[in-house]
Design an enzyme around this catalytic site. Structure first.
Site, PDB file in Angstrom:
ATOM      1  N   GLY A 137       0.799  -1.205   0.000  1.00  0.00           N
ATOM      2  CA  GLY A 137       0.000   0.000   0.000  1.00  0.00           C
ATOM      3  C   GLY A 137       0.837   1.263   0.000  1.00  0.00           C
ATOM      4  O   GLY A 137       0.310   2.363  -0.173  1.00  0.00           O
ATOM      5  N   MET A 138       2.153   1.115   0.173  1.00  0.00           N
ATOM      6  CA  MET A 138       3.014   2.276   0.288  1.00  0.00           C
ATOM      7  C   MET A 138       4.102   2.334  -0.772  1.00  0.00           C
ATOM      8  O   MET A 138       4.554   3.412  -1.143  1.00  0.00           O
ATOM      9  CB  MET A 138       3.675   2.275   1.675  1.00  0.00           C
ATOM     10  CG  MET A 138       4.528   3.491   1.956  1.00  0.00           C
ATOM     11  SD  MET A 138       5.504   3.310   3.470  1.00  0.00           S
ATOM     12  CE  MET A 138       6.803   2.218   2.906  1.00  0.00           C
ATOM     13  N   ILE A 175       8.338  -2.710  -4.441  1.00  0.00           N
ATOM     14  CA  ILE A 175       9.437  -3.344  -3.710  1.00  0.00           C
ATOM     15  C   ILE A 175      10.269  -4.177  -4.673  1.00  0.00           C
ATOM     16  O   ILE A 175       9.743  -5.010  -5.418  1.00  0.00           O
ATOM     17  CB  ILE A 175       8.888  -4.226  -2.570  1.00  0.00           C
ATOM     18  CG1 ILE A 175       7.911  -3.424  -1.722  1.00  0.00           C
ATOM     19  CG2 ILE A 175      10.028  -4.764  -1.703  1.00  0.00           C
ATOM     20  CD1 ILE A 175       7.123  -4.253  -0.730  1.00  0.00           C
ATOM     21  N   ASP A 199       2.177  -2.211  13.349  1.00  0.00           N
ATOM     22  CA  ASP A 199       1.693  -3.032  12.234  1.00  0.00           C
ATOM     23  C   ASP A 199       2.306  -4.432  12.296  1.00  0.00           C
ATOM     24  O   ASP A 199       2.854  -4.928  11.306  1.00  0.00           O
ATOM     25  CB  ASP A 199       2.020  -2.357  10.906  1.00  0.00           C
ATOM     26  CG  ASP A 199       1.265  -2.982   9.732  1.00  0.00           C
ATOM     27  OD1 ASP A 199       0.311  -3.749   9.980  1.00  0.00           O
ATOM     28  OD2 ASP A 199       1.635  -2.719   8.572  1.00  0.00           O
TER      29      ASP A 199
END
Length: 433
Positions: free
Chosen positions: A45-46, A49, A173
């Protein structure tokens, strides 16, 4: 008895689907600043990778993970500042169970984080592969994973600054996608502080309290409130889901959910993110189903304390929960070493990933070496000799003429050499007499 992973699935299907579309236009291997990206691990979501190679000053190379922050986040000054602040805070977390942050920077318009590479899977990926092959995760390995994650949390929670003051680090998280497992049996927790930075820019879906005024503008919510509800709702403590101030006991609750799911063989909360957030606020956790685990009543007592809705009723620290799990594992004869866990993983999965990684790494090495040098004849007018003929033709005729003369003398030369040899032999024979 093993843990059935068939009902445990990744909680980021949407993110992966989004990433699949991006992968269609992602050409690898390629350069990104001083890194050579050669394998796309996925998209969260960020960030996008990648697995990459980085070169040291002395010419060596090491594999690293490069997280390219999504443009819509990296271009947000508030998010960038919070991410940098959190990265600086956790950069000094050096522990065997913590993924090391190596670099934070910006290349062009992309903000990025470089992290230690762990050759293996995250816990979500491991469970999916076990399910696909119908291999149960033995209970002793499930306990080992959670115990190692608790060791990471304990270290981070106790971390102090140079003046001896607690840094107050809370992961926020703790979930299967942030528990990395190497083929050597190492368990490492990653992304400390990322959820807080993410919450400073993008709020969790439907994270408002149910009794909040409908006419209140979302933009009036403070950055602090948004950061407190950021994370995965399926692993939030009740106080986290309500947007309250957090301490290390919120991470203890999340670790308890991970343990519950591994032992139960299924997800604790199901539904949309908003539905799971509502369940998390209530914090109602059912008892473990009967799985035939040894001393299951004692394990249930540990889970009851870890998952208490009231933080005051929980384990006061990750260290206390870790000690309780250690004692249970010893009593139930479920205490295993990293070596045994690593052997289990290597026997089942190592060749699958390592061969693919090596193949793509060779592509990265080829990229670093540069394109092959090709020698091409230059196009130019053919030179001529003084006679007016092309120089190549004139040279060929001369070479042919000069080669022909020695060839005609060859028999005479051979006869002369033979006569000289005979003469020398006669002289030697006469001398010996």
């Amino acid at each position: 008895m093993g843990t059935d992973a068939s009902t445990l699935r990744a909680d980021e299907r949407g993110a992966r689907a989004q990433g699949d579309g991006a992968a269609e236009t992602d050409h690898l291997p390629r350069r990104f600043g001083r890194y050579h990206l050669f394998d796309r691990i996925g998209r969260g979501g960020m960030a996008d990778i990648y697995l990459a190679r980085a070169h040291t000053e002395l010419g060596g190379a090491r594999r690293v993970v490069v997280k390219q922050i999504l443009p819509e986040l990296g271009g947000d000054p508030q998010f960038a500042k919070m991410l940098i602040d959190e990265a600086k805070l956790v950069a000094d977390l050096r522990h065997a169970n913590v993924v090391q942050v190596l670099d934070l920077g910006r290349e062009g318009d992309r903000l990025y984080i470089t992290m230690e590479y762990v050759e293996g899977y995250d816990l979500n990926q491991l469970l999916r592969r076990l399910s696909k092959r119908r291999i149960p995760l033995p209970a002793e390995f499930a306990l080992f994973v959670v115990r190692e994650a608790l060791a990471a949390l304990d270290f981070a929670h106790r971390k102090k600054d140079d003046e001896g003051e607690p840094l107050g680090i809370v992961h926020r998280d703790v979930s299967p996608s942030n528990v990395l497992i190497s083929f050597e049996g190492e368990v490492k927790l990653c992304d400390f502080g990322i959820a807080k930075a993410l919450g400073g820019s993008v709020r969790a879906p439907d994270a408002r309290d149910d009794d909040r005024d409908d006419d209140r503008d979302d933009d009036t919510e403070s950055t602090g409130e948004r950061s407190r509800v950021a994370g995965k709702a399926a692993y939030m403590s009740p106080e986290h889901a309500r947007g309250e101030e957090l301490d290390g006991r919120a991470d203890v609750f999340a670790a308890g959910i991970v343990l519950w799911e591994l032992c139960a063989g299924r997800r604790l909360y199901k539904g949309t993110e908003a539905e799971m957030l509502a369940l998390a606020k209530r914090g109602e956790v059912p008892p473990l189903p009967d799985r035939g685990l040894p001393e299951q009543g004692e394990l249930q007592a540990i889970l009851d304390r870890a998952l208490a809705p009231d933080p005051e009723a929980r384990f006061p620290s990750a260290a206390e929960m870790l000690r309780a799990l250690d004692d249970y594992a010893m009593k139930a004869k479920l205490f295993v070493s990293q070596i045994r866990f690593g052997s289990f993983l290597s026997d089942h999965f190592e060749s699958d990933v390592v061969l693919l990684r090596r193949e793509r790494e060779r592509a990265a090495e080829a990229l670093e070496a540069g394109p092959p040098v090709e020698i091409v004849a230059l196009s130019s007018p053919e030179p001529t000799s003084p006679s007016g003929r092309p120089l190549a033709e004139e040279t060929t005729k001369r070479l042919t003429a000069s080669d022909a003369e020695p060839t005609s003398r060859a028999p005479m030369v051979l006869i002369g050499l033979a006569f000289a040899v005979v003469l020398v032999l006669l002289v030697v024979w006469a001398a010996l007499r």
